[in-house]
Write a protein that holds these residues in place. Structure first.
Motif, PDB file in Angstrom:
ATOM      1  N   ALA A  25       0.827  -1.217   0.000  1.00 28.65           N
ATOM      2  CA  ALA A  25       0.000   0.000   0.000  1.00 28.65           C
ATOM      3  C   ALA A  25       0.857   1.262   0.000  1.00 28.65           C
ATOM      4  N   THR A  26       1.891   1.283   0.829  1.00 31.97           N
ATOM      5  CA  THR A  26       2.735   2.479   0.889  1.00 31.97           C
ATOM      6  C   THR A  26       3.500   2.697  -0.408  1.00 31.97           C
ATOM      7  N   VAL A  27       3.880   1.625  -1.072  1.00 28.51           N
ATOM      8  CA  VAL A  27       4.591   1.755  -2.348  1.00 28.51           C
ATOM      9  C   VAL A  27       3.680   2.417  -3.385  1.00 28.51           C
ATOM     10  N   PHE A  28       2.444   1.934  -3.483  1.00 25.22           N
ATOM     11  CA  PHE A  28       1.517   2.533  -4.441  1.00 25.22           C
ATOM     12  C   PHE A  28       1.282   4.006  -4.127  1.00 25.22           C
ATOM     13  N   GLU A  29       1.187   4.343  -2.858  1.00 25.12           N
ATOM     14  CA  GLU A  29       0.996   5.738  -2.460  1.00 25.12           C
ATOM     15  C   GLU A  29       2.218   6.574  -2.821  1.00 25.12           C
ATOM     16  N   GLU A  30       3.419   6.052  -2.574  1.00 28.18           N
ATOM     17  CA  GLU A  30       4.648   6.771  -2.900  1.00 28.18           C
ATOM     18  C   GLU A  30       4.766   7.057  -4.394  1.00 28.18           C
ATOM     19  N   PHE A  31       4.237   6.167  -5.215  1.00 30.20           N
ATOM     20  CA  PHE A  31       4.290   6.357  -6.657  1.00 30.20           C
ATOM     21  C   PHE A  31       3.127   7.202  -7.171  1.00 30.20           C
ATOM     22  N   GLY A  32       2.258   7.629  -6.285  1.00 35.28           N
ATOM     23  CA  GLY A  32       1.190   8.550  -6.654  1.00 35.28           C
ATOM     24  C   GLY A  32      -0.053   7.907  -7.229  1.00 35.28           C
ATOM     25  N   LEU A  33      -0.251   6.622  -7.026  1.00 35.71           N
ATOM     26  CA  LEU A  33      -1.469   5.990  -7.526  1.00 35.71           C
ATOM     27  C   LEU A  33      -2.658   6.427  -6.688  1.00 35.71           C
ATOM     28  N   ARG A  34      -3.693   6.882  -7.361  1.00 33.87           N
ATOM     29  CA  ARG A  34      -4.882   7.377  -6.686  1.00 33.87           C
ATOM     30  C   ARG A  34      -5.918   6.270  -6.562  1.00 33.87           C
ATOM     31  N   LEU A  35      -6.938   6.547  -5.778  1.00 34.11           N
ATOM     32  CA  LEU A  35      -8.019   5.565  -5.611  1.00 34.11           C
ATOM     33  C   LEU A  35      -8.631   5.168  -6.952  1.00 34.11           C
ATOM     34  N   SER A  36      -8.682   6.103  -7.891  1.00 31.67           N
ATOM     35  CA  SER A  36      -9.265   5.788  -9.198  1.00 31.67           C
ATOM     36  C   SER A  36      -8.429   4.766  -9.967  1.00 31.67           C
ATOM     37  N   CYS A  37      -7.193   4.562  -9.568  1.00 28.58           N
ATOM     38  CA  CYS A  37      -6.311   3.600 -10.235  1.00 28.58           C
ATOM     39  C   CYS A  37      -6.454   2.188  -9.673  1.00 28.58           C
ATOM     40  N   TYR A  38      -7.125   2.025  -8.562  1.00 27.23           N
ATOM     41  CA  TYR A  38      -7.128   0.745  -7.877  1.00 27.23           C
ATOM     42  C   TYR A  38      -7.875  -0.362  -8.611  1.00 27.23           C
ATOM     43  N   GLU A  39      -8.748  -0.020  -9.511  1.00 23.31           N
ATOM     44  CA  GLU A  39      -9.471  -1.025 -10.294  1.00 23.31           C
ATOM     45  C   GLU A  39      -8.770  -1.336 -11.612  1.00 23.31           C
ATOM     46  N   CYS A  40      -7.591  -0.747 -11.821  1.00 22.51           N
ATOM     47  CA  CYS A  40      -6.845  -0.916 -13.071  1.00 22.51           C
ATOM     48  C   CYS A  40      -5.709  -1.919 -12.887  1.00 22.51           C
ATOM     49  N   PRO A  41      -5.274  -2.517 -13.993  1.00 26.28           N
ATOM     50  CA  PRO A  41      -4.039  -3.298 -13.928  1.00 26.28           C
ATOM     51  C   PRO A  41      -2.879  -2.373 -13.561  1.00 26.28           C
ATOM     52  N   ILE A  42      -1.880  -2.895 -12.927  1.00 25.28           N
ATOM     53  CA  ILE A  42      -0.747  -2.084 -12.501  1.00 25.28           C
ATOM     54  C   ILE A  42      -0.113  -1.343 -13.676  1.00 25.28           C
ATOM     55  N   ALA A  43       0.023  -1.997 -14.817  1.00 24.34           N
ATOM     56  CA  ALA A  43       0.640  -1.357 -15.984  1.00 24.34           C
ATOM     57  C   ALA A  43      -0.150  -0.122 -16.417  1.00 24.34           C
ATOM     58  N   GLN A  44      -1.447  -0.221 -16.442  1.00 25.78           N
ATOM     59  CA  GLN A  44      -2.288   0.912 -16.832  1.00 25.78           C
ATOM     60  C   GLN A  44      -2.207   2.025 -15.785  1.00 25.78           C
ATOM     61  N   ALA A  45      -2.228   1.668 -14.520  1.00 28.23           N
ATOM     62  CA  ALA A  45      -2.137   2.663 -13.452  1.00 28.23           C
ATOM     63  C   ALA A  45      -0.805   3.412 -13.525  1.00 28.23           C
ATOM     64  N   ALA A  46       0.264   2.705 -13.822  1.00 29.79           N
ATOM     65  CA  ALA A  46       1.577   3.348 -13.949  1.00 29.79           C
ATOM     66  C   ALA A  46       1.571   4.359 -15.088  1.00 29.79           C
ATOM     67  N   ARG A  47       0.986   3.987 -16.218  1.00 32.30           N
ATOM     68  CA  ARG A  47       0.889   4.920 -17.346  1.00 32.30           C
ATOM     69  C   ARG A  47       0.078   6.154 -16.968  1.00 32.30           C
ATOM     70  N   ARG A  48      -1.018   5.945 -16.248  1.00 34.05           N
ATOM     71  CA  ARG A  48      -1.889   7.060 -15.862  1.00 34.05           C
ATOM     72  C   ARG A  48      -1.172   8.099 -15.015  1.00 34.05           C
ATOM     73  N   VAL A  49      -0.295   7.642 -14.132  1.00 32.74           N
ATOM     74  CA  VAL A  49       0.388   8.590 -13.252  1.00 32.74           C
ATOM     75  C   VAL A  49       1.783   8.953 -13.757  1.00 32.74           C
ATOM     76  N   GLY A  50       2.187   8.370 -14.889  1.00 30.20           N
ATOM     77  CA  GLY A  50       3.445   8.746 -15.522  1.00 30.20           C
ATOM     78  C   GLY A  50       4.697   8.198 -14.862  1.00 30.20           C
ATOM     79  N   VAL A  51       4.605   6.980 -14.344  1.00 34.10           N
ATOM     80  CA  VAL A  51       5.799   6.349 -13.765  1.00 34.10           C
ATOM     81  C   VAL A  51       6.183   5.132 -14.600  1.00 34.10           C
ATOM     82  N   ALA A  52       7.444   4.793 -14.535  1.00 33.33           N
ATOM     83  CA  ALA A  52       7.940   3.636 -15.277  1.00 33.33           C
ATOM     84  C   ALA A  52       7.417   2.357 -14.620  1.00 33.33           C
TER      85      ALA A  52
END
Length: 72
Positions: A25-52
């Motif tokens: 949980a803390t890792v996802f928060e540190e990378f800026g993933l928002r609640l709206s990203c939680y229903e997405c695959p990790i790859a899509q969520a990473a693209r949404r927030v602009g992280v590798a």
């Protein structure tokens, strides 16, 4: 004990990973993933927030392994 099934991949849903591995949980928060990203695959969520994706997966898997007492 490390199991091959304990490796998190980009196709898994953020929600499912957080549920299975609460220590991520803390890792996802540190990378800026928002609640709206939680229903997405990790790859899509990473693209949404602009992280590798690779950076995110390394950090998530490290958290999982440390949480289980496995040396990297």
């Amino acid at each position: 004990m490390f199991r091959f099934t304990d490796v998190v991949r980009g196709g898994e849903l953020v929600r499912d990973v957080k549920r299975k591995y609460p220590e991520t949980a803390t890792v996802f928060e540190e990378f800026g993933l928002r609640l709206s990203c939680y229903e997405c695959p990790i790859a899509q969520a990473a693209r949404r927030v602009g992280v590798a994706l690779d950076d995110l997966l390394v950090a998530v898997n490290q958290a999982v392994h440390e949480g289980r007492g496995v040396a990297a």
